[in-house]
Design an enzyme around this catalytic site. Structure first.
Site, short mmCIF file in Angstrom:
data_model
loop_
_atom_site.label_atom_id
_atom_site.label_comp_id
_atom_site.label_asym_id
_atom_site.label_seq_id
_atom_site.Cartn_x
_atom_site.Cartn_y
_atom_site.Cartn_z
N GLU A 25 9.13 -14.14 -11.29
CA GLU A 25 8.47 -13.03 -11.09
C GLU A 25 7.81 -12.48 -12.14
O GLU A 25 6.63 -11.95 -12.35
CB GLU A 25 9.41 -11.96 -10.33
N LYS B 14 13.97 -14.45 -10.85
CA LYS B 14 13.48 -13.56 -11.76
C LYS B 14 12.56 -13.76 -12.80
O LYS B 14 11.89 -13.18 -12.96
CB LYS B 14 15.05 -12.92 -12.70
N ARG C 108 5.33 0.15 -6.11
CA ARG C 108 5.25 -0.28 -4.69
C ARG C 108 4.30 -1.88 -5.17
O ARG C 108 4.60 -2.66 -4.13
CB ARG C 108 4.56 0.35 -3.63
N CYS D 248 0.71 -1.13 -0.02
CA CYS D 248 0.03 0.05 0.07
C CYS D 248 0.88 1.26 -0.14
O CYS D 248 1.97 1.21 0.55
CB CYS D 248 -0.98 0.04 1.25
N HIS E 139 19.30 -36.75 -7.96
CA HIS E 139 18.41 -37.37 -6.76
C HIS E 139 16.99 -36.77 -6.83
O HIS E 139 16.43 -36.97 -5.86
CB HIS E 139 19.02 -36.59 -5.36
N TRP F 276 -2.64 -2.84 -1.64
CA TRP F 276 -2.25 -4.13 -1.84
C TRP F 276 -3.27 -5.26 -1.05
O TRP F 276 -2.98 -5.05 0.28
CB TRP F 276 -0.76 -4.48 -1.69
N LYS G 186 6.81 -4.13 -4.18
CA LYS G 186 8.26 -3.95 -4.27
C LYS G 186 8.60 -4.02 -2.85
O LYS G 186 9.83 -4.73 -2.46
CB LYS G 186 8.52 -2.49 -4.71
N GLU H 15 18.49 -17.11 -7.99
CA GLU H 15 18.06 -15.82 -8.31
C GLU H 15 17.52 -15.70 -9.65
O GLU H 15 16.89 -15.03 -9.89
CB GLU H 15 19.53 -14.81 -8.07
N ASN I 295 -1.76 2.08 5.72
CA ASN I 295 -0.74 1.20 5.22
C ASN I 295 -0.21 0.52 6.36
O ASN I 295 0.13 1.15 7.39
CB ASN I 295 0.40 1.99 4.41
N GLY I 296 -0.32 -1.12 6.42
CA GLY I 296 0.05 -1.81 7.50
C GLY I 296 -1.05 -2.78 7.76
O GLY I 296 -2.09 -2.85 7.19
O1 M6R Z 1 13.53 -4.99 0.20
P1 M6R Z 1 14.21 -6.27 0.54
O2 M6R Z 1 15.46 -6.73 -0.10
O3 M6R Z 1 13.86 -6.75 1.82
O4 M6R Z 1 13.13 -7.31 -0.34
C1 M6R Z 1 13.30 -8.99 -0.06
C2 M6R Z 1 12.40 -9.29 -1.20
O5 M6R Z 1 11.00 -8.96 -1.18
C3 M6R Z 1 12.69 -9.13 -2.67
O6 M6R Z 1 14.04 -9.29 -2.92
C4 M6R Z 1 11.88 -9.77 -3.85
O7 M6R Z 1 12.19 -11.12 -3.86
C5 M6R Z 1 12.25 -9.06 -5.14
N1 M6R Z 1 10.86 -8.98 -5.96
C6 M6R Z 1 13.03 -9.81 -5.95
O8 M6R Z 1 13.17 -9.43 -7.24
#
Ligand code: M6R
Length: 605
Positions: free
Chosen positions: A488, A485, A27, A2, A504, A75, A600, A481, A100-101
């Site tokens: 996502e 990516k 965000r 949010c 395995h 959100w 984000k 990683e 927000n929260g």
């Molecule tokens: O702000 P942060 O590094 O704590 O965020 C952690 C994850 O939410 C963040 O890395 C998320 O996995 C990204 N969208 C990865 O691309």
């Protein structure tokens, strides 16, 4: 997650609120809304599900005018995305709030309010706030007093902004756990979840602290904390904090991928001076303690967690310091042992990730004595709550999928591992290590030149339903990683495995429809991964190899990476995997910067 923007200006505020919401879109959200107090002292509100552009059209088509207002991107947590659940929430058409929260005790509060005759129109936890304000106004002299009187009843986290139609010159905001910043200029005053929401005329800001409640009017700002007036410092907003633009790029993610050589150079310049690594960074009082560290625990989420996994290998290999890495959301709920002379590191791009902050709080309770934040945001909660801090200096990262923040995190970790090795007099190869570090920006630029080849090679992958990433050593975490990516932004299911684990279990998945991405630098386990590739090929798997060796069967798709010192190769190999995910998502026509369901900064649990 949010986002809030609220403010008071001399002209119609609705357009400014919409612009602020547009700047907060990165965000992640699923609905939006705003409320303003009109000149006849009534509150008018507009809401919409979907993109802010839809709210903008509604606002444009209707008479939504006033000089004071609050706005929100939601959100969904409590209740699906819908106009009823979208903020602002109103009570008796007199008060409106955005939040927000998460109000953790909202069910109890809601029951009490319903028993008193309050009617709820949404499924949200947030709506209790506005009815509590209405209730408190029966015995409060102002909205400011009412908000101060309700916050002690709240469990959980909040950044909130509230308006009262009977006082159209005052906005009240409050925070606990969720960021809220006040932006100031000569004739405008705003409050927002992020500096980026402010327009270019706002050059100064005040970071509110937990338990602050502030009354904002055109000429007066009063911040109270637990009943006392607190003068919070005024900060200048730097150019890279507000007004982020895509420049000539179509997507922030693409821009941020290409910013990596400069970001890493900035980072190296910040921490490597003529006097050596981190020479002026740590307070003198802490330097001795740091040099005596025997153990490191790192907690993080998502990409930050992947960076930490690689850091563990570096700390153990170069500095001979034992290291454990844990997912923050797991660490915070388990009993664990605090090793002697240990350093607790919390790493987060945003510094506002709820699980990482909670894990830090948990670590303090467990008895960790020294904590270090590795963070991209100087004003974040994480930086405030740790003893020491290393900023990653990547510049604002707007794309939900982390790119430059991730490679900056890796670079900080690498410098830290070398620093620890130096302090412990373990490096016989100091010059070689420094030389490798200094090569990073150029090597990253070289890796970026692979983009046209990657774009061409990965085209068939856009049709894949699943994808496997494999690597060994540090490259296993780089594979994780790369898979994250791809998931996502392309929505292709992707998994990463340590290549030696294939037989395995996951090898059962291999057929001619499963692309296997292999990260295979020319190092001492190259022959091992070549065997893994053969096993995949023997079962009809399609293999895409990223390597600086050409010692592979010609039938494979090979993306040739320029040879680089093994010390920095995990950072270099991150780039082609980012480009791979980007170009597949582009081919699929996805919303790259704001992928579905993602936020984000994950500020709630
Ligand atoms: O702000 P942060 O590094 O704590 O965020 C952690 C994850 O939410 C963040 O890395 C998320 O996995 C990204 N969208 C990865 O691309």
């Amino acid at each position: 997650m949010c986002g809030i923007i609220a403010g008071i200006i001399n002209t119609n505020i609705a357009d400014s609120l919409i612009e602020g919401l547009e700047r907060l879109e990165y965000r992640g959200y699923d609905s939006s809304g705003l409320a303003v107090i009109k000149s006849d002292q009534s509150i008018i509100h507009r809401k919409s599900v979907g993109k802010v552009s839809e709210l903008k059209a509604i606002v444009k088509a209707s008479k939504t005018e006033g000089q004071i207002g609050i706005a929100h991107t939601r959100w969904a947590t409590h209740g699906k995305p819908s106009t009823l659940n979208a903020h602002p929430h109103l009570s008796h058409d007199c008060f409106a709030i955005v939040h927000n929260g998460i109000i953790e005790n909202y069910e109890t509060l809601k029951e009490e309010l319903i028993a008193e005759g309050y009617e709820f129109s949404s499924e949200t936890d947030s709506e209790v706030l506005v009815h509590l304000i209405h209730q408190a106004m029966q015995s409060s002299s102002s909205l400011f007093d009412a908000v101060q009187s309700i916050t002690p009843k709240l469990e959980g986290s909040y950044a909130l902004a509230a308006i009262d139609k009977s006082t159209p010159d005052t906005l009240v905001v409050a925070r606990r756990g969720s960021p809220l910043i006040i932006g100031l200029s000569d004739d405008q005053i705003f409050a927002a979840s992020d500096v980026i929401a402010f327009n270019e005329t706002i050059e100064q800001c005040i970071y509110l602290e937990d338990e602050d409640v502030a009354a904002i009017s055109k000429n007066l700002l009063t911040v109270m904390n637990n009943g006392e007036i607190i003068p919070r410092p005024i900060n200048s907003i730097s150019g890279d904090e507000n007004g982020a633009s895509k420049g000539s790029y179509t997507h922030f993610m693409h821009k941020e991928i290409h910013e990596q050589p400069q970001a890493i150079q900035r980072l190296i310049d910040a921490y490597l001076t003529d006097k050596g690594l981190f020479s002026n960074t740590f307070p003198v009082a802490d330097q001795l303690a740091i040099s005596r560290i025997k153990n490191i625990t790192i907690v993080a989420c998502g990409s930050s967690y992947h960076a930490a996994l690689i850091a563990k290998l570096w700390f153990e290999a170069y500095a001979e310091i034992q290291c454990q890495v844990e997912i923050a959301s797991e660490f915070r709920y388990r009993k664990s042992i605090v090793p002697k002379r240990s350093l607790f590191i919390a790493i987060s791009q945003s510094g506002e990730t709820a699980d990482t902050l909670a894990a830090l709080g948990h670590a303090k309770k467990l008895g960790y004595k020294k904590s270090l934040a590795i963070c991209n945001s100087n004003h974040s909660s994480l930086v405030r709550e740790t003893d020491l801090c290393l900023l990653t200096h990547a510049g604002k990262e707007i794309s939900v999928a982390s790119t430059k923040a991730f490679t900056s995190q890796l670079t900080v970790f690498l410098m830290l591992a070398i620093y620890f090795a130096q302090k412990r007099k373990l490096t016989t190869k100091n010059d070689t290590m420094m030389d490798a570090l200094k090569q990073l920006p150029d090597q990253l630029s070289d890796a970026l030149t692979l983009e046209p080849l990657i774009e061409k090679t990965v085209t068939p992958l856009a049709k894949a339903k699943n994808c496997l990433f494999i690597g060994r050593g540090e490259m296993h975490s780089i594979a994780m990683e790369g898979a994250l990516k791809l998931k996502e932004i392309s929505y292709i299911h992707a998994e990463a495995y340590a290549a030696g684990e294939l037989k395995h279990g996951p090898i059962a998945l291999i057929d001619d429809k499963l692309p296997v991405i292999v990260i295979a630098p020319n190092n001492d386990v190259l022959s091992k991964i070549q065997s893994n590739i053969n096993e995949v090929k023997a079962r009809g798997g399609q293999v895409y190899i990223f390597s600086d060796s050409d010692d592979f069967d010609q039938a494979n798709s090979l993306i040739p990476i320029a040879p680089a010192p093994s010390l920095i190769s995990p950072i270099i190999y991150s780039i082609p995997l980012q480009l791979l995910a980007y170009h597949i998502a582009l081919l699929k026509g996805n919303d790259i910067d704001q992928p579905r369901n993602l936020a984000k900064s994950v500020t709630v649990e």
